[in-house]
Design a protein around this motif. Sequence first.
Motif, PDB file in Angstrom:
ATOM      1  N   ASP A  97       0.803  -1.186  -0.096  1.00 44.84           N
ATOM      2  CA  ASP A  97       0.061   0.092   0.095  1.00 44.84           C
ATOM      3  C   ASP A  97       0.873   1.294   0.160  1.00 44.84           C
ATOM      4  O   ASP A  97       0.444   2.433  -0.711  1.00 44.84           O
ATOM      5  N   ALA A  98       2.071   1.243   0.803  1.00 40.09           N
ATOM      6  CA  ALA A  98       2.789   2.417   0.926  1.00 40.09           C
ATOM      7  C   ALA A  98       3.483   2.739  -0.520  1.00 40.09           C
ATOM      8  O   ALA A  98       3.915   4.001  -0.667  1.00 40.09           O
ATOM      9  N   LEU A  99       3.383   2.040  -1.232  1.00 39.67           N
ATOM     10  CA  LEU A  99       4.123   2.270  -2.646  1.00 39.67           C
ATOM     11  C   LEU A  99       3.362   2.160  -3.736  1.00 39.67           C
ATOM     12  O   LEU A  99       3.832   2.522  -4.913  1.00 39.67           O
ATOM     13  N   ARG A 100       1.859   1.964  -3.441  1.00 44.27           N
ATOM     14  CA  ARG A 100       1.138   1.450  -4.514  1.00 44.27           C
ATOM     15  C   ARG A 100       0.750   2.714  -5.793  1.00 44.27           C
ATOM     16  O   ARG A 100       1.055   2.375  -6.908  1.00 44.27           O
ATOM     17  N   ALA A 101       0.730   3.746  -5.444  1.00 45.39           N
ATOM     18  CA  ALA A 101       0.616   4.842  -6.617  1.00 45.39           C
ATOM     19  C   ALA A 101       2.071   4.831  -7.305  1.00 45.39           C
ATOM     20  O   ALA A 101       2.111   5.219  -8.405  1.00 45.39           O
ATOM     21  N   ARG A 102       2.950   4.872  -6.605  1.00 46.57           N
ATOM     22  CA  ARG A 102       4.340   5.049  -7.233  1.00 46.57           C
ATOM     23  C   ARG A 102       4.635   3.831  -7.939  1.00 46.57           C
ATOM     24  O   ARG A 102       5.302   4.113  -9.170  1.00 46.57           O
ATOM     25  N   VAL A 103       4.386   2.848  -7.450  1.00 47.51           N
ATOM     26  CA  VAL A 103       4.567   1.527  -8.606  1.00 47.51           C
ATOM     27  C   VAL A 103       3.577   1.676  -9.517  1.00 47.51           C
ATOM     28  O   VAL A 103       4.154   1.293 -11.054  1.00 47.51           O
ATOM     29  N   THR A 104       2.386   1.910  -9.470  1.00 50.89           N
ATOM     30  CA  THR A 104       1.589   2.161 -10.553  1.00 50.89           C
ATOM     31  C   THR A 104       2.032   3.230 -11.498  1.00 50.89           C
ATOM     32  O   THR A 104       2.058   2.944 -12.937  1.00 50.89           O
ATOM     33  N   GLY A 105       2.485   4.276 -11.082  1.00 49.15           N
ATOM     34  CA  GLY A 105       3.003   5.519 -11.998  1.00 49.15           C
ATOM     35  C   GLY A 105       4.333   5.037 -12.564  1.00 49.15           C
ATOM     36  O   GLY A 105       4.272   5.226 -14.088  1.00 49.15           O
ATOM     37  N   ALA A 106       5.256   4.309 -11.917  1.00 48.25           N
ATOM     38  CA  ALA A 106       6.428   3.953 -12.509  1.00 48.25           C
ATOM     39  C   ALA A 106       6.078   2.748 -13.581  1.00 48.25           C
ATOM     40  O   ALA A 106       6.623   2.835 -14.639  1.00 48.25           O
ATOM     41  N   TYR A 107       5.117   2.093 -13.214  1.00 47.83           N
ATOM     42  CA  TYR A 107       4.764   0.790 -14.196  1.00 47.83           C
ATOM     43  C   TYR A 107       4.040   1.465 -15.487  1.00 47.83           C
ATOM     44  O   TYR A 107       4.361   0.984 -16.745  1.00 47.83           O
ATOM     45  N   ARG A 108       3.087   2.412 -15.382  1.00 48.43           N
ATOM     46  CA  ARG A 108       2.688   3.224 -16.505  1.00 48.43           C
ATOM     47  C   ARG A 108       3.775   3.969 -17.568  1.00 48.43           C
ATOM     48  O   ARG A 108       3.603   4.036 -18.559  1.00 48.43           O
ATOM     49  N   THR A 109       4.595   4.550 -16.610  1.00 49.30           N
ATOM     50  CA  THR A 109       5.801   5.082 -17.414  1.00 49.30           C
ATOM     51  C   THR A 109       6.477   4.158 -18.233  1.00 49.30           C
ATOM     52  O   THR A 109       6.916   4.436 -19.403  1.00 49.30           O
ATOM     53  N   LEU A 110       6.754   2.980 -17.820  1.00 50.64           N
ATOM     54  CA  LEU A 110       7.415   2.095 -18.356  1.00 50.64           C
ATOM     55  C   LEU A 110       6.804   1.413 -19.490  1.00 50.64           C
ATOM     56  O   LEU A 110       7.203   1.018 -20.564  1.00 50.64           O
ATOM     57  N   THR A 111       5.539   0.984 -19.384  1.00 51.71           N
ATOM     58  CA  THR A 111       4.728   0.296 -20.224  1.00 51.71           C
ATOM     59  C   THR A 111       3.859   1.317 -21.243  1.00 51.71           C
ATOM     60  O   THR A 111       3.934   1.375 -22.425  1.00 51.71           O
ATOM     61  N   HIS A 112       3.083   2.326 -20.766  1.00 57.55           N
ATOM     62  CA  HIS A 112       2.278   3.152 -21.446  1.00 57.55           C
ATOM     63  C   HIS A 112       3.283   4.116 -22.158  1.00 57.55           C
ATOM     64  O   HIS A 112       2.728   4.578 -23.073  1.00 57.55           O
ATOM     65  N   GLY A 113       4.259   4.498 -21.679  1.00 57.94           N
ATOM     66  CA  GLY A 113       5.373   5.403 -22.132  1.00 57.94           C
ATOM     67  C   GLY A 113       6.095   4.909 -23.674  1.00 57.94           C
ATOM     68  O   GLY A 113       6.272   5.818 -24.538  1.00 57.94           O
ATOM     69  N   VAL A 114       5.624   3.609 -24.098  1.00 54.61           N
ATOM     70  CA  VAL A 114       6.036   3.089 -25.352  1.00 54.61           C
ATOM     71  C   VAL A 114       4.866   3.201 -26.311  1.00 54.61           C
ATOM     72  O   VAL A 114       5.328   3.281 -27.571  1.00 54.61           O
ATOM     73  N   ARG A 115       3.788   3.841 -25.827  1.00 53.69           N
ATOM     74  CA  ARG A 115       2.741   3.782 -26.556  1.00 53.69           C
ATOM     75  C   ARG A 115       2.856   4.940 -27.775  1.00 53.69           C
ATOM     76  O   ARG A 115       2.632   4.777 -28.950  1.00 53.69           O
ATOM     77  N   PRO A 116       3.210   6.217 -27.427  1.00 52.00           N
ATOM     78  CA  PRO A 116       3.471   7.050 -28.315  1.00 52.00           C
ATOM     79  C   PRO A 116       4.613   6.775 -29.492  1.00 52.00           C
ATOM     80  O   PRO A 116       4.455   7.174 -30.389  1.00 52.00           O
ATOM     81  N   LEU A 117       5.542   6.075 -28.710  1.00 49.82           N
ATOM     82  CA  LEU A 117       6.545   5.577 -29.839  1.00 49.82           C
ATOM     83  C   LEU A 117       6.190   4.754 -30.915  1.00 49.82           C
ATOM     84  O   LEU A 117       6.457   4.714 -31.882  1.00 49.82           O
ATOM     85  N   GLY A 118       5.101   3.963 -30.406  1.00 47.03           N
ATOM     86  CA  GLY A 118       4.615   2.913 -31.361  1.00 47.03           C
ATOM     87  C   GLY A 118       3.493   3.612 -32.104  1.00 47.03           C
ATOM     88  O   GLY A 118       3.711   3.449 -33.437  1.00 47.03           O
ATOM     89  N   ALA A 119       2.973   4.695 -32.041  1.00 45.46           N
ATOM     90  CA  ALA A 119       1.995   5.461 -32.596  1.00 45.46           C
ATOM     91  C   ALA A 119       2.868   6.224 -33.590  1.00 45.46           C
ATOM     92  O   ALA A 119       2.466   6.107 -34.862  1.00 45.46           O
ATOM     93  N   LEU A 120       3.744   6.960 -33.186  1.00 42.90           N
ATOM     94  CA  LEU A 120       4.743   7.522 -34.219  1.00 42.90           C
ATOM     95  C   LEU A 120       5.499   6.634 -35.327  1.00 42.90           C
ATOM     96  O   LEU A 120       5.437   6.768 -36.518  1.00 42.90           O
TER      97      LEU A 120
END
Length: 494
Positions: A340-363
Amino acid sequence: MPALLRQGPFRRYWVGQSVSLVGDQISLLALPLAAVIILHADAAEMGWLATAQLLPALLFSLAAGSWVDRRASRRRIMIVSDLARAGLIASLPVAYAFDLLSLTQLYLTAFAVGSLTVLFDVCNATLFVALVPSTRYVEANSLINGSRSLAYVAGPSAGGFLVQMLAAPLALVADAFTYLLSARCLTRIDPVEPPPSAPAKGHFTAGLRWIMRSPVMRATFAASSTIQFFNFMFHTLFVLYVTSELGLGAGLLGIVLAVGAAGGLVGAATAGRVTRRLGIGRSAVLGYTLFCAPLLLVPLAGGPTPVVLGLLFLAELGSCVGAMIADVSVSSLHAALIPDALRARVTGAYRTLTHGVRPLGALTAGALGTAIGLRPTLWIGTAGALLCLLWVLPSPVPHIRELPTPTPTPEAEVVAGSAAPAEARGERGAGTYSEVESETGEELGTEAGPGIKAALGTEAGPGNWTRAEAGAAPEVTTETMAPPGGAGLPRQKG
């Protein structure tokens, strides 16, 4: 009625999520159609539009997770995000009514809505576990993913109908309204949320470090990143390909997506039974495989319209079955693993790493679609997603049988958890090792077991999984590691 839906707070939360998911599916169809039909966007401009919506995940997820973990009420942040997104989406039909709509406005709106979605999602991970007991994670995720499947059925068909009867920008009014309903549902719940974390050295990167130390999270992150990159190459050009090269109108496109998405209902309805029969890890692997492989039928489609429709139906049907099984399995696994103490930070980091490649795929899709054509680019996008299997199969994920029970942590903020029980690893007399971050930011290794630190980080041989990785997440119950049996990997749709 499922037991969880008899609980008022979760029921209201689920209704808000369900309504918003339908609106998202309407926008998923209406926004690119507005660009193609009203503003005559080409492949490169469609790539920029997709990039504008996806780029915030790369830019802001890590910072959003760090900020949210210090806030006492994530629910209030979600309400503000919903109201702001409603206003932004509503601005598009207003501009269209006054003949002021432009690609620039679409880009800016997509970027702003994407930024607010990042904030909403990192809060949502914490709100979910505040509402749902750990024993009900699979059931709750099945309900939410069932709603997502219904949204795949109702949203595109409603979006196609609204676009055909009105105009693509006017159809977005429905999505703005769903954000308002979601905000209303959130105002009617008040769960006890985990307390905010105290500022400490390393606070900003703690979520990222936790992911890197967990073999399970590393494997699912790498698989998801691979899937997201190639899936968004596919997703960026799908509407343009179906309408321009296959000759389907908005109405038929909506029906294709709606009929195919019925598979999502099957996947969500059976996910619980699949995980009980195969185990949570193998279910994830099966879901990833089913999600990726059927989409190969899309660039294969051609010939008479009935043949094209049949192939597109099969592609959407099979992919949505896999998507729901994968989403339920992986989401439940992550909910159980992350402290729980890390939940938002882990979610944010995970999104950065996984969702972050989406714009690269789109481009990449925009550039390749212009250079080599739509169909060859779709072949690359669909075949490339199957590479996700190379990350998951060698990892501990296929061998996870049950959801883990995190070891109780000290008051200090958890950065890593304990090793698996000795019986699950095939060892005797091994203790557990946990690594926690003190309020001063120093990382302290403490023995939590009978005095023997578990040897962590490698396999003991070709036949048995005997060791977990040092600093890993609260470890999971594993079975004896036999050679992987031929399953594949999960991937996320959208």
